[in-house]
Design an enzyme around this catalytic site. Structure first.
Site, PDB file in Angstrom:
ATOM      1  N   CYS A 135       8.358  -2.806 -30.295  1.00  0.00           N
ATOM      2  CA  CYS A 135       6.958  -2.985 -29.891  1.00  0.00           C
ATOM      3  C   CYS A 135       6.488  -1.879 -28.947  1.00  0.00           C
ATOM      4  CB  CYS A 135       6.813  -4.364 -29.246  1.00  0.00           C
ATOM      5  SG  CYS A 135       5.253  -4.613 -28.427  1.00  0.00           S
ATOM      6  N   CYS A 140       3.774  -1.950 -31.818  1.00  0.00           N
ATOM      7  CA  CYS A 140       2.454  -2.408 -31.347  1.00  0.00           C
ATOM      8  C   CYS A 140       1.751  -1.425 -30.401  1.00  0.00           C
ATOM      9  CB  CYS A 140       2.574  -3.729 -30.597  1.00  0.00           C
ATOM     10  SG  CYS A 140       3.942  -4.783 -31.081  1.00  0.00           S
ATOM     11  N   LYS A 143       0.936   2.163 -31.764  1.00  0.00           N
ATOM     12  CA  LYS A 143       0.039   1.912 -32.917  1.00  0.00           C
ATOM     13  C   LYS A 143      -1.375   1.555 -32.453  1.00  0.00           C
ATOM     14  CE  LYS A 143      -0.795  -2.145 -34.160  1.00  0.00           C
ATOM     15  NZ  LYS A 143      -0.113  -2.986 -35.072  1.00  0.00           N
ATOM     16  N   TYR A 276       0.962  -4.136 -43.587  1.00  0.00           N
ATOM     17  CA  TYR A 276       0.087  -3.808 -42.463  1.00  0.00           C
ATOM     18  C   TYR A 276       0.482  -2.524 -41.748  1.00  0.00           C
ATOM     19  CZ  TYR A 276       2.813  -5.713 -38.454  1.00  0.00           C
ATOM     20  OH  TYR A 276       3.731  -5.959 -37.470  1.00  0.00           O
ATOM     21  N   GLU A 280      -2.335   0.314 -41.378  1.00  0.00           N
ATOM     22  CA  GLU A 280      -2.759   0.668 -40.015  1.00  0.00           C
ATOM     23  C   GLU A 280      -2.554   2.168 -39.761  1.00  0.00           C
ATOM     24  OE1 GLU A 280      -1.931  -3.506 -37.607  1.00  0.00           O
ATOM     25  OE2 GLU A 280      -0.366  -2.011 -37.628  1.00  0.00           O
ATOM     26  N   HIS A 548     -24.222 -15.198 -27.482  1.00  0.00           N
ATOM     27  CA  HIS A 548     -25.077 -14.268 -28.210  1.00  0.00           C
ATOM     28  C   HIS A 548     -25.297 -13.009 -27.390  1.00  0.00           C
ATOM     29  CE1 HIS A 548     -27.915 -13.260 -31.320  1.00  0.00           C
ATOM     30  NE2 HIS A 548     -28.842 -12.997 -30.420  1.00  0.00           N
ATOM     31  N   GLU A 553     -19.630 -15.468 -32.515  1.00  0.00           N
ATOM     32  CA  GLU A 553     -20.576 -16.588 -32.633  1.00  0.00           C
ATOM     33  C   GLU A 553     -20.810 -17.005 -34.083  1.00  0.00           C
ATOM     34  OE1 GLU A 553     -24.741 -15.931 -31.571  1.00  0.00           O
ATOM     35  OE2 GLU A 553     -24.495 -13.782 -31.877  1.00  0.00           O
TER      36      GLU A 553
HETATM   37  P1  FAD Z   1      13.081  -5.187 -31.381  1.00  0.00           P
HETATM   38  O1  FAD Z   1      11.894  -5.076 -30.518  1.00  0.00           O
HETATM   39  O2  FAD Z   1      13.114  -4.336 -32.590  1.00  0.00           O
HETATM   40  O3  FAD Z   1      14.347  -4.866 -30.447  1.00  0.00           O
HETATM   41  C1  FAD Z   1      15.650  -4.794 -30.935  1.00  0.00           C
HETATM   42  C2  FAD Z   1      16.444  -3.815 -30.082  1.00  0.00           C
HETATM   43  O4  FAD Z   1      17.843  -3.992 -30.333  1.00  0.00           O
HETATM   44  C3  FAD Z   1      16.140  -2.368 -30.414  1.00  0.00           C
HETATM   45  O5  FAD Z   1      15.961  -1.629 -29.229  1.00  0.00           O
HETATM   46  C4  FAD Z   1      17.395  -1.904 -31.161  1.00  0.00           C
HETATM   47  O6  FAD Z   1      17.600  -0.531 -31.042  1.00  0.00           O
HETATM   48  C5  FAD Z   1      18.447  -2.721 -30.462  1.00  0.00           C
HETATM   49  N1  FAD Z   1      19.692  -2.907 -31.224  1.00  0.00           N
HETATM   50  C6  FAD Z   1      19.845  -3.119 -32.558  1.00  0.00           C
HETATM   51  N2  FAD Z   1      21.140  -3.314 -32.857  1.00  0.00           N
HETATM   52  C7  FAD Z   1      21.817  -3.226 -31.685  1.00  0.00           C
HETATM   53  C8  FAD Z   1      23.199  -3.368 -31.345  1.00  0.00           C
HETATM   54  N3  FAD Z   1      24.106  -3.678 -32.254  1.00  0.00           N
HETATM   55  N4  FAD Z   1      23.554  -3.189 -30.042  1.00  0.00           N
HETATM   56  C9  FAD Z   1      22.644  -2.903 -29.094  1.00  0.00           C
HETATM   57  N5  FAD Z   1      21.331  -2.788 -29.367  1.00  0.00           N
HETATM   58  C10 FAD Z   1      20.922  -2.955 -30.648  1.00  0.00           C
HETATM   59  N6  FAD Z   1       3.946  -7.085 -33.520  1.00  0.00           N
HETATM   60  C11 FAD Z   1       2.843  -7.604 -32.933  1.00  0.00           C
HETATM   61  O7  FAD Z   1       2.904  -8.718 -32.426  1.00  0.00           O
HETATM   62  N7  FAD Z   1       1.662  -6.911 -32.890  1.00  0.00           N
HETATM   63  C12 FAD Z   1       1.541  -5.686 -33.418  1.00  0.00           C
HETATM   64  O8  FAD Z   1       0.479  -5.091 -33.368  1.00  0.00           O
HETATM   65  C13 FAD Z   1       2.694  -5.102 -34.029  1.00  0.00           C
HETATM   66  N8  FAD Z   1       2.623  -3.853 -34.530  1.00  0.00           N
HETATM   67  C14 FAD Z   1       3.738  -3.285 -35.060  1.00  0.00           C
HETATM   68  C15 FAD Z   1       3.654  -1.983 -35.538  1.00  0.00           C
HETATM   69  C16 FAD Z   1       4.755  -1.377 -36.090  1.00  0.00           C
HETATM   70  C17 FAD Z   1       4.640   0.040 -36.588  1.00  0.00           C
HETATM   71  C18 FAD Z   1       5.983  -2.082 -36.172  1.00  0.00           C
HETATM   72  C19 FAD Z   1       7.184  -1.428 -36.768  1.00  0.00           C
HETATM   73  C20 FAD Z   1       6.081  -3.377 -35.690  1.00  0.00           C
HETATM   74  C21 FAD Z   1       4.959  -3.987 -35.131  1.00  0.00           C
HETATM   75  N9  FAD Z   1       5.008  -5.287 -34.630  1.00  0.00           N
HETATM   76  C22 FAD Z   1       3.892  -5.849 -34.066  1.00  0.00           C
HETATM   77  C23 FAD Z   1       6.235  -6.095 -34.715  1.00  0.00           C
HETATM   78  C24 FAD Z   1       6.989  -6.126 -33.385  1.00  0.00           C
HETATM   79  O9  FAD Z   1       7.227  -4.812 -32.939  1.00  0.00           O
HETATM   80  C25 FAD Z   1       8.303  -6.876 -33.589  1.00  0.00           C
HETATM   81  O10 FAD Z   1       8.033  -8.167 -34.098  1.00  0.00           O
HETATM   82  C26 FAD Z   1       9.087  -7.035 -32.283  1.00  0.00           C
HETATM   83  O11 FAD Z   1       9.352  -5.785 -31.692  1.00  0.00           O
HETATM   84  C27 FAD Z   1      10.397  -7.758 -32.571  1.00  0.00           C
HETATM   85  O12 FAD Z   1      11.164  -7.868 -31.396  1.00  0.00           O
HETATM   86  P2  FAD Z   1      12.738  -8.081 -31.477  1.00  0.00           P
HETATM   87  O13 FAD Z   1      13.155  -8.444 -30.096  1.00  0.00           O
HETATM   88  O14 FAD Z   1      13.080  -8.978 -32.583  1.00  0.00           O
HETATM   89  O15 FAD Z   1      13.344  -6.665 -31.882  1.00  0.00           O
HETATM   90  P1  NA7 Z   2       6.482  -5.305 -45.515  1.00  0.00           P
HETATM   91  O1  NA7 Z   2       5.574  -6.331 -44.966  1.00  0.00           O
HETATM   92  O2  NA7 Z   2       7.864  -5.711 -45.854  1.00  0.00           O
HETATM   93  O3  NA7 Z   2       5.804  -4.629 -46.783  1.00  0.00           O
HETATM   94  C1  NA7 Z   2       6.395  -3.588 -47.467  1.00  0.00           C
HETATM   95  C2  NA7 Z   2       5.345  -2.834 -48.271  1.00  0.00           C
HETATM   96  O4  NA7 Z   2       5.950  -1.729 -48.922  1.00  0.00           O
HETATM   97  C3  NA7 Z   2       4.711  -3.676 -49.348  1.00  0.00           C
HETATM   98  O5  NA7 Z   2       3.414  -3.219 -49.561  1.00  0.00           O
HETATM   99  C4  NA7 Z   2       5.619  -3.369 -50.543  1.00  0.00           C
HETATM  100  O6  NA7 Z   2       4.996  -3.548 -51.783  1.00  0.00           O
HETATM  101  C5  NA7 Z   2       5.895  -1.900 -50.332  1.00  0.00           C
HETATM  102  N1  NA7 Z   2       7.159  -1.475 -50.910  1.00  0.00           N
HETATM  103  C6  NA7 Z   2       8.370  -2.047 -50.729  1.00  0.00           C
HETATM  104  N2  NA7 Z   2       9.307  -1.355 -51.403  1.00  0.00           N
HETATM  105  C7  NA7 Z   2       8.676  -0.334 -52.024  1.00  0.00           C
HETATM  106  C8  NA7 Z   2       9.118   0.720 -52.853  1.00  0.00           C
HETATM  107  N3  NA7 Z   2      10.391   0.864 -53.176  1.00  0.00           N
HETATM  108  N4  NA7 Z   2       8.196   1.602 -53.304  1.00  0.00           N
HETATM  109  C9  NA7 Z   2       6.896   1.470 -52.955  1.00  0.00           C
HETATM  110  N5  NA7 Z   2       6.410   0.486 -52.170  1.00  0.00           N
HETATM  111  C10 NA7 Z   2       7.298  -0.407 -51.710  1.00  0.00           C
HETATM  112  O7  NA7 Z   2       6.613  -4.048 -44.572  1.00  0.00           O
HETATM  113  P2  NA7 Z   2       5.899  -3.427 -43.300  1.00  0.00           P
HETATM  114  O8  NA7 Z   2       6.660  -2.196 -42.975  1.00  0.00           O
HETATM  115  O9  NA7 Z   2       4.458  -3.229 -43.430  1.00  0.00           O
HETATM  116  O10 NA7 Z   2       6.135  -4.502 -42.193  1.00  0.00           O
HETATM  117  C11 NA7 Z   2       7.399  -5.094 -42.012  1.00  0.00           C
HETATM  118  C12 NA7 Z   2       7.466  -5.717 -40.681  1.00  0.00           C
HETATM  119  O11 NA7 Z   2       7.455  -4.658 -39.721  1.00  0.00           O
HETATM  120  C13 NA7 Z   2       6.310  -6.572 -40.319  1.00  0.00           C
HETATM  121  O12 NA7 Z   2       6.498  -7.908 -40.614  1.00  0.00           O
HETATM  122  C14 NA7 Z   2       6.215  -6.309 -38.824  1.00  0.00           C
HETATM  123  O13 NA7 Z   2       7.048  -7.121 -38.087  1.00  0.00           O
HETATM  124  C15 NA7 Z   2       6.663  -4.947 -38.648  1.00  0.00           C
HETATM  125  P3  NA7 Z   2       5.048  -4.943 -52.612  1.00  0.00           P
HETATM  126  O14 NA7 Z   2       3.914  -5.753 -52.092  1.00  0.00           O
HETATM  127  O15 NA7 Z   2       6.396  -5.555 -52.332  1.00  0.00           O
HETATM  128  O16 NA7 Z   2       4.901  -4.515 -54.010  1.00  0.00           O
END
Ligand code: FAD
Ligand code: NA7
Length: 573
Positions: A135, A140, A143, A276, A280, A548, A553
């Site tokens: 995040c 988040c 982004k 998403y 985004e 408003h 609203e």
């Molecule tokens: P993470 O935050 O991923 O933390 C896991 C940590 O564990 C990482 O630092 C990783 O390196 C570490 N780790 C992994 N394996 C090991 C190991 N074996 N030993 C030690 N450390 C390890 N959520 C929202 O609510 N709003 C948003 O707008 C939003 N935007 C997003 C945009 C993007 C591009 C992405 C990718 C995600 C977004 N999310 C958003 C999702 C959100 O970031 C995740 O749901 C959240 O970070 C999950 O938290 P977590 O604690 O499960 O894991």
């Molecule tokens: P998602 O929600 O798992 O979606 C993956 C997207 O990528 C979806 O549109 C898929 O299409 C597409 N996709 C998956 N595999 C392929 C291949 N091989 N070729 C082309 N397109 C593909 O992923 P996000 O990364 O957006 O988000 C995952 C989590 O990360 C989300 O829940 C947050 O926590 C952050 P499909 O609809 O399957 O045809």
């Protein structure tokens, strides 16, 4: 501690097992105490197990008769029977992201000795980052800040209509923005470290891997290994971007892990994926004036309301994002090195034999994320994962198949992958484990927002899902297009923003789905999500007086049902 019933043969077997091990147990025969039924009810709440015997060893819930014998056979029971103080820590949290940090801090506040392990394996492009997880570093936070940068570009255009005059050529500087965002992230990384230190949580910047029951191997950047033990473990290791598995993907493509700290402007970009994260990123890159194409395998925003998803897509299309629908990349070739270089992408149709080629400066893969669960020795201690998805199945108290190991956040199966969800479930887990709390995390009606150029906020069910669950005839859907006041003078399009609620006719027109497409959709949705938690109905919305002039609203004046087929286009303001 054995919760038992004197006549139960399974309870007797368990008592005999402990006595054969020479262990003195506390036994409560629920059929011989006045409040036995009440105790059993509370046990069921805490452990999700309704039957006896219900066995706890050193505060860890082991389970019923079968689970106790399984634990005995695997050696786990003998381990649990060791004194708590035999462990280095009360709790080791693996993963210092949203879920892990919240759980660790709460456990420390409750007086426990806690360690957090966090290690970022660099991306194939070599990107890595500090404490805080996805995040803060690559999710988040950067982004939303890049989305804000793009919105400011739009605001600059609007501002001329509102009388602002300026002569300088307006252009966006990627390096300035990225540097400012990365500086902010560094301050957050520092803040996390500080708050762990203040709460006396031991933070170790190393990779964790289970080696045996209650024991984890911890490897730092230099490859030095240390071993630690703990009474309980929480896994919160999150997910990392998936790759296509085609020629050239890991060598030349980037993912969201690389984008937010990319030291140069990505230029003409192909975004692969349509969920998403993909939309985004495509949205803000186009907002900076870049040439952006999104390659979509099937549908937009799988899992979200498809009417809303299509509206998100068509707004993006009208604002310069190109969509290549029903194509997937098959090969990525480097034409020129550079920052950015030039890549040739060969793609094929998912519906026929057609192939296409395109040249881009950057290819951003956003095709989903894989759980970080396969390389941490879970099999050595018997924590079951879903082999297909890599996710960890947990019960409603976030407990895995091994009683002293819990999982929260993105890696737990069937839960919304969102930061506030990970934070809430981590915090409540610590309170249940170490406080006197029984409160479980409620995963129903979790609101979220897609920060595309036109933001999409939602809470509850998508229309398709509502129809599947409740049947079309039992639903009433109210909707309207609307024109934000701020867009009128700015000369932005009418009949683009959209609001929709889905009501369950069988339950007092309860709002079971809330959807808004418009500016500040996240801010609007948050309050309505609280109302939905309180059981919001259509009548309550009608009884609410609007503010408003705002976008929110519109939900207090919804009149037209979808089933009526009446025109919802707006003629004036
Ligand atoms: P993470 O935050 O991923 O933390 C896991 C940590 O564990 C990482 O630092 C990783 O390196 C570490 N780790 C992994 N394996 C090991 C190991 N074996 N030993 C030690 N450390 C390890 N959520 C929202 O609510 N709003 C948003 O707008 C939003 N935007 C997003 C945009 C993007 C591009 C992405 C990718 C995600 C977004 N999310 C958003 C999702 C959100 O970031 C995740 O749901 C959240 O970070 C999950 O938290 P977590 O604690 O499960 O894991
Ligand atoms: P998602 O929600 O798992 O979606 C993956 C997207 O990528 C979806 O549109 C898929 O299409 C597409 N996709 C998956 N595999 C392929 C291949 N091989 N070729 C082309 N397109 C593909 O992923 P996000 O990364 O957006 O988000 C995952 C989590 O990360 C989300 O829940 C947050 O926590 C952050 P499909 O609809 O399957 O045809």
């Amino acid at each position: 501690m054995i919760f038992s019933k004197s006549y139960c043969p399974h309870s007797t077997r368990v008592k005999e097992l402990f006595s054969s091990l020479g262990v003195e147990c506390n036994v409560l025969e629920l059929d011989q105490v006045d409040d036995g039924a009440k105790v059993q009810e509370v046990l069921s709440e805490i452990t999700n197990q309704k039957t006896v015997p219900n066995v706890f060893v050193n505060k860890v819930h082991v389970g019923g008769c079968d689970q106790t014998f399984q634990a005995y056979q695997s050696g786990l029971l003998q381990k649990l029977l060791q004194e708590d103080s035999a462990y280095d820590y009360d709790l080791i949290v693996v993963g210092g992201g949203s879920g892990g940090l919240s759980c660790a801090k709460e456990a420390a506040i409750l007086g426990k000795k806690v360690m957090v392990l966090d290690f970022v394996v660099p991306s194939p492009q070599g990107t890595s980052w500090g404490l805080g997880g996805t995040c803060v570093n690559v999710g988040c936070i950067p982004k939303k800040l890049m989305h804000q940068a793009a919105l400011l570009g739009q605001a600059l255009c609007d501002s001329r209509k509102f009388g602002w005059e300026y002569n300088q050529q307006v252009k966006h500087n990627w390096e300035t923005m990225t540097k400012a965002i990365q500086n902010h992230i560094s301050s957050l990384n520092w803040g996390y470290r500080l708050s762990l230190r203040e709460k006396a949580v031991a933070y170790v910047n190393s990779y964790g891997e289970f080696v045996e029951h209650h024991k984890i191997k911890v490897t730092n950047k230099k490859g030095q290994e240390t071993y630690y033990t703990a009474a309980q473990f929480v896994i919160a290791t999150g997910e990392r971007p998936r790759y296509l598995g085609i020629q050239g993907d890991k060598e030349y493509c980037i993912t969201s892990d690389d984008l937010f700290s990319l030291p140069y402007c990505p230029g003409k970009t192909l975004v692969v994926g349509a969920s998403y994260v993909a939309l985004e990123c495509a949205g803000f890159l186009a907002g900076f004036g870049l040439d952006v194409t999104v390659m979509v395998r099937s549908i937009l925003l799988r899992g979200f309301d498809q009417e809303m998803a299509e509206k998100v897509g068509s707004y993006m299309e009208q604002h310069g994002v190109k969509f290549l629908r029903k194509f997937i990349p098959v090969m990525i070739q480097q034409l020129e090195k550079g920052s950015p270089g030039k890549l040739k992408v060969l793609a094929k149709s998912t519906e026929g034999t057609e192939t296409i080629e395109g040249v881009y400066n950057t290819v951003l893969l956003a095709i989903g994320r894989d759980s970080c669960t396969r390389k941490m020795g879970l099999e050595k201690i018997g924590v079951k994962i879903n082999e297909k998805s890599g996710k960890i199945p947990v019960n409603d108290v976030e407990q895995t198949s091994v009683p002293y190991v819990y999982a929260v956040g993105d890696i737990s199966e069937g839960k919304p992958e969102l930061t506030p969800v990970a934070i809430q479930s981590g915090k409540l887990l610590a309170r249940r484990l170490f406080g006197a709390s029984l409160e479980k995390c409620d995963y129903v009606n979790v609101p979220t927002t897609v920060f595309t150029p036109l933001e999409y906020g939602c809470c509850g069910l998508a229309e398709e899902k509502a129809i599947e669950v409740y049947k079309k005839e039992n639903l009433e859907i109210y909707h309207t297009l609307f024109w934000p006041l701020e867009w009128t003078v700015a000369g932005r399009e009418n009949n683009t923003c959209y609001a929709k609620i889905i009501c369950n006719k069988l339950d007092h027109d309860r709002v079971i789905g809330f959807h808004i497409l418009g500016p500040n959709a996240g801010e609007v949705t948050q309050g309505f999500a609280a109302a939905m938690k309180c059981g919001l109905t259509k009548q309550l919305l009608d009884d609410t007086i609007g503010i408003h002039p705002t976008c929110g609203e519109v939900f207090t004046t919804l009149e037209i049902t979808k089933s009526s087929g009446l025109d919802i286009t707006q003629k004036g303001c």
